[in-house]
Motif scaffolding. Structure first.
Motif, short mmCIF file in Angstrom:
data_model
loop_
_atom_site.label_atom_id
_atom_site.label_comp_id
_atom_site.label_asym_id
_atom_site.label_seq_id
_atom_site.Cartn_x
_atom_site.Cartn_y
_atom_site.Cartn_z
N ALA A 1 0.82 -1.20 0.00
CA ALA A 1 0.00 0.00 0.00
C ALA A 1 0.86 1.26 0.00
O ALA A 1 1.99 1.27 0.49
CB ALA A 1 -0.93 -0.01 1.21
N SER A 2 0.28 2.34 -0.57
CA SER A 2 1.05 3.57 -0.77
C SER A 2 1.44 4.25 0.54
O SER A 2 2.42 4.97 0.60
CB SER A 2 0.24 4.56 -1.62
N LYS A 3 0.68 4.05 1.58
CA LYS A 3 1.00 4.68 2.86
C LYS A 3 1.01 3.63 3.97
O LYS A 3 0.13 2.78 4.05
CB LYS A 3 -0.01 5.77 3.21
N GLY A 4 2.01 3.70 4.84
CA GLY A 4 2.08 2.81 5.98
C GLY A 4 2.45 3.61 7.22
O GLY A 4 2.91 4.75 7.13
N SER A 5 2.27 3.03 8.39
CA SER A 5 2.58 3.71 9.64
C SER A 5 3.91 3.24 10.21
O SER A 5 4.29 2.08 10.05
CB SER A 5 1.47 3.48 10.67
N LEU A 6 4.58 4.15 10.87
CA LEU A 6 5.89 3.90 11.46
C LEU A 6 5.77 4.20 12.95
O LEU A 6 5.22 5.24 13.34
CB LEU A 6 6.92 4.83 10.81
N SER A 7 6.21 3.28 13.81
CA SER A 7 6.00 3.49 15.24
C SER A 7 7.16 2.95 16.07
O SER A 7 8.03 2.24 15.58
CB SER A 7 4.70 2.81 15.68
N LEU A 8 7.15 3.32 17.35
CA LEU A 8 8.13 2.86 18.34
C LEU A 8 7.39 2.06 19.41
O LEU A 8 6.24 2.36 19.74
CB LEU A 8 8.83 4.04 19.01
N LYS A 9 8.06 1.05 19.97
CA LYS A 9 7.46 0.31 21.08
C LYS A 9 7.69 1.09 22.37
O LYS A 9 8.76 1.64 22.60
CB LYS A 9 8.10 -1.08 21.19
N GLN A 10 6.64 1.13 23.19
CA GLN A 10 6.72 1.82 24.47
C GLN A 10 6.34 0.88 25.60
O GLN A 10 5.71 -0.16 25.39
CB GLN A 10 5.79 3.04 24.47
N GLU A 11 6.71 1.28 26.82
CA GLU A 11 6.30 0.51 27.98
C GLU A 11 4.78 0.53 28.10
O GLU A 11 4.14 1.49 27.73
CB GLU A 11 6.93 1.10 29.26
N ARG A 12 4.22 -0.55 28.59
CA ARG A 12 2.77 -0.60 28.80
C ARG A 12 2.36 0.54 29.74
O ARG A 12 3.16 0.96 30.58
CB ARG A 12 2.38 -1.95 29.41
N PRO A 13 1.13 1.10 29.70
CA PRO A 13 0.04 0.62 28.86
C PRO A 13 -0.04 1.25 27.48
O PRO A 13 -0.94 0.93 26.71
CB PRO A 13 -1.19 1.01 29.69
N ARG A 14 0.87 2.14 27.15
CA ARG A 14 0.72 2.86 25.88
C ARG A 14 0.98 1.96 24.67
O ARG A 14 0.43 2.17 23.60
CB ARG A 14 1.70 4.05 25.84
N GLY A 15 1.83 0.93 24.83
CA GLY A 15 2.09 0.01 23.72
C GLY A 15 2.98 0.63 22.67
O GLY A 15 4.18 0.78 22.89
N TYR A 16 2.41 1.02 21.53
CA TYR A 16 3.18 1.58 20.42
C TYR A 16 2.71 3.00 20.13
O TYR A 16 1.52 3.30 20.18
CB TYR A 16 3.00 0.72 19.17
N ILE A 17 3.65 3.89 19.83
CA ILE A 17 3.30 5.28 19.54
C ILE A 17 3.78 5.63 18.13
O ILE A 17 4.80 5.14 17.66
CB ILE A 17 3.92 6.25 20.56
N PHE A 18 3.01 6.48 17.45
CA PHE A 18 3.32 6.87 16.08
C PHE A 18 4.60 7.68 16.02
O PHE A 18 4.82 8.60 16.81
CB PHE A 18 2.18 7.70 15.48
N LEU A 19 5.43 7.34 15.06
CA LEU A 19 6.67 8.07 14.83
C LEU A 19 6.63 8.78 13.48
O LEU A 19 7.37 9.73 13.24
CB LEU A 19 7.86 7.09 14.86
#
Length: 538
Positions: free
Chosen positions: A240-258
């Protein structure tokens, strides 16, 4: 996003296997991102970090797993082949990546692979990177998520649906322009959404509401098809033309957009991974790195093939293809032992001497039927060869695009025999001319150097070298570029604007040696007048 997902079965073979891609990372503040809470003020300036990564999708186990990506037994190796550079106020900064893992996930109730999947993978970034207030800390693991079609028959089906949708939408709009739509009968009605549910519409208005709803549906489908770059090309895997890029974070946030990213396949004119080698280390059988003789410059063939070790197996497969049990593209992807299997067997365009002699003789035989599948035996095995195009003239047609060393496409250049004249030049390739002219204005004002602009903005593989193309002879470039560089009136060191089929080139000629005289200029040259509103030369 797919609602309920499972990883693909162990017996499933993704068409991503053995392919190479260029990932265009776009790091910056995204809606919903918690990066400003992780790093105070992160991305507040609106700055973006743009950097590329070259990756290979391999079949070997990766040895570790990530919860977001998939289970260990279905996670495969994603090999990082190279990083990129970013330009900061402190100068150029190298950004490096280390290999990770990948997996394709599908709906839990899916019984077929012929539908969209969810591709997830990770890469480590040991160097980190930073520009203004946007940064990726060194050693972070980056996670990527996007849609994928990785089944040859599924891609063919999607392509057919896209063609049908475009035809239906075009026909509907043509009818409206011509006023040929018929009004509905007076006693008919059509329900439209209202505050209290469906509201009946009677008489002539019925047909108008029907067509409006039909057009909206077709446009939604068309927008979905447009989100798959390369759908109109002979590819067996689409990202797909667009994808998301993220970082792993400590719970409870999980993953955050980069940030976000785009992916484009690394393809050469030879189809499955360049002359002499397939993607991921799988060789493209039958190709020889041999430059054609001058008399053969105008002779070109385009073909696909399926390579099998056993001749009887090849004949059995041919019978299945001719019966319609399996398509040629799907058969190539599933059974061919050549690196071109990743592109449905496509070898692209080639000239006499590029292939082994038996394959060469078949493709350049004037009696060979276009579109028919022939059986060719060579030292590599048995080829099921399908000739798609043939030009047997001995004229001086321009050679096809080639690929820069290292796998990154170099737009518009071909690696053929050099003439007596030699030129040395650099360029910046931009898709749209207005963007190229604005960048030229910035270079001329001293806001950015030519080399830094090439690294940050050029879509050519030469960007990694600041746009440098080195020395070349006549006929190694596309005609417009060639004409500019070998024109005796072209001024050294001055940046010219050249348009070609690949986009707009900002060209800087650095050295020129003309033996036998130069040619007339075919490229558009910039005048010395300046537009007072834009600051650009016109």
């Amino acid at each position: 996003m797919l609602a309920a997902l499972s990883t693909c079965s162990t017996g499933y073979t993704s068409t991503l296997l053995g392919t190479s891609w260029r990932l265009k990372l776009d790091v910056g503040l995204e809606p919903g991102s918690w990066m400003p809470k992780k790093i105070d003020g992160w991305g507040a300036s609106g700055a973006r970090v743009l950097v590329d990564a070259l990756v290979d999708f391999e079949a070997s186990p990766v040895g570790e797993s990530e919860e977001l990506v998939g289970p260990l037994d279905q996670t495969r190796t994603l090999t990082a082949r190279g990083g990129g550079k970013i330009v900061t106020f402190e100068g150029e900064q190298e950004v490096s990546f280390e290999s990770g893992g990948w997996c394709v996930q599908r709906p839990l109730l899916s019984k077929s692979t012929e539908q969209e999947g969810l591709l997830r993978f990770w890469l480590d970034c040991p160097s980190g990177c930073a520009k203004n207030d946007v940064s990726v800390p060194p050693g972070e693991r980056l996670f990527f998520s996007t849609g994928v079609w990785d089944d040859a028959d599924g891609v063919l089906d999607l392509r057919a649906k896209a063609t049908a949708t475009a035809a239906q939408l075009s026909a509907l709009e043509s009818e409206e322009e011509m006023g040929t739509e018929a009004a509905g009968a007076a006693d008919d009605y059509f329900g439209v959404d209202g505050l209290l549910g469906k509201v009946p519409v009677f008489g002539p208005m019925r047909r108008q509401f029907q067509r409006a709803e039909q057009k909206a549906t077709l446009r939604r489908r068309s927008a979905y098809h447009a989100s798959w770059p390369g759908l109109d090309e002979q590819r067996v895997a689409l990202i797909a033309s667009k994808g998301s890029l993220s970082l792993k974070q400590e719970r409870p946030r999980g993953y955050i957009f980069l940030g976000k990213f785009e992916a484009e396949p690394l393809q050469s004119s030879a189809g499955g991974g360049g002359r002499g080698g397939g993607r991921g280390g799988t060789p493209v059988m039958g190709l020889k790195m041999k430059k054609p003789k001058r008399k053969d410059v105008g002779r070109i063939a385009t073909a696909s093939h399926i390579l099998l070790k056993d001749r009887q197996v090849a004949l059995d497969l041919l019978a299945r293809i001719e019966k319609g049990d399996i398509s040629f593209v799907a058969a190539a992807n599933k059974y061919s032992t050549c690196g071109s299997a990743a592109t449905g067997g496509s070898l692209g365009s080639f000239r006499p001497g590029d292939m082994v002699k038996e394959f060469d003789a078949y493709c350049f035989n004037p009696t060979t039927e276009i579109g028919a599948i022939g059986v060719v035996d060579s030292e590599f095995g048995t080829h099921l060869a399908r000739l798609e195009k043939q030009s047997l003239s001995k004229g001086g047609d321009a050679p096809p695009p080639s690929v820069a060393r290292g796998g990154t496409p170099t737009m518009g250049f071909a690696d053929w025999g050099k003439g007596a004249s030699v030129a040395t030049a650099s360029h910046i390739l931009i898709k749209e001319e207005p963007e190229a002219l604005l960048l030229l204005a910035r270079i001329e004002k001293g806001e950015i150097s030519f080399e830094a602009a090439a690294i940050e903005f050029s879509t050519c593989g030469s960007a990694a070298k600041g746009g440098a193309l080195g020395s070349f002879g006549p006929r190694e470039m596309v005609p417009e570029f060639d004409a500019y560089c070998f024109d005796p009136t072209t001024e050294m060191g001055v940046i010219g604007v050249v348009g070609s089929e690949f986009g707009t080139h900002l060209v800087r000629l650095e050295k020129q040696s003309l033996e036998g005289g130069g040619r007339a200029v075919k490229a558009r040259r910039m005048a010395d007048t300046v537009d007072p509103e834009t600051g650009l030369r016109t």
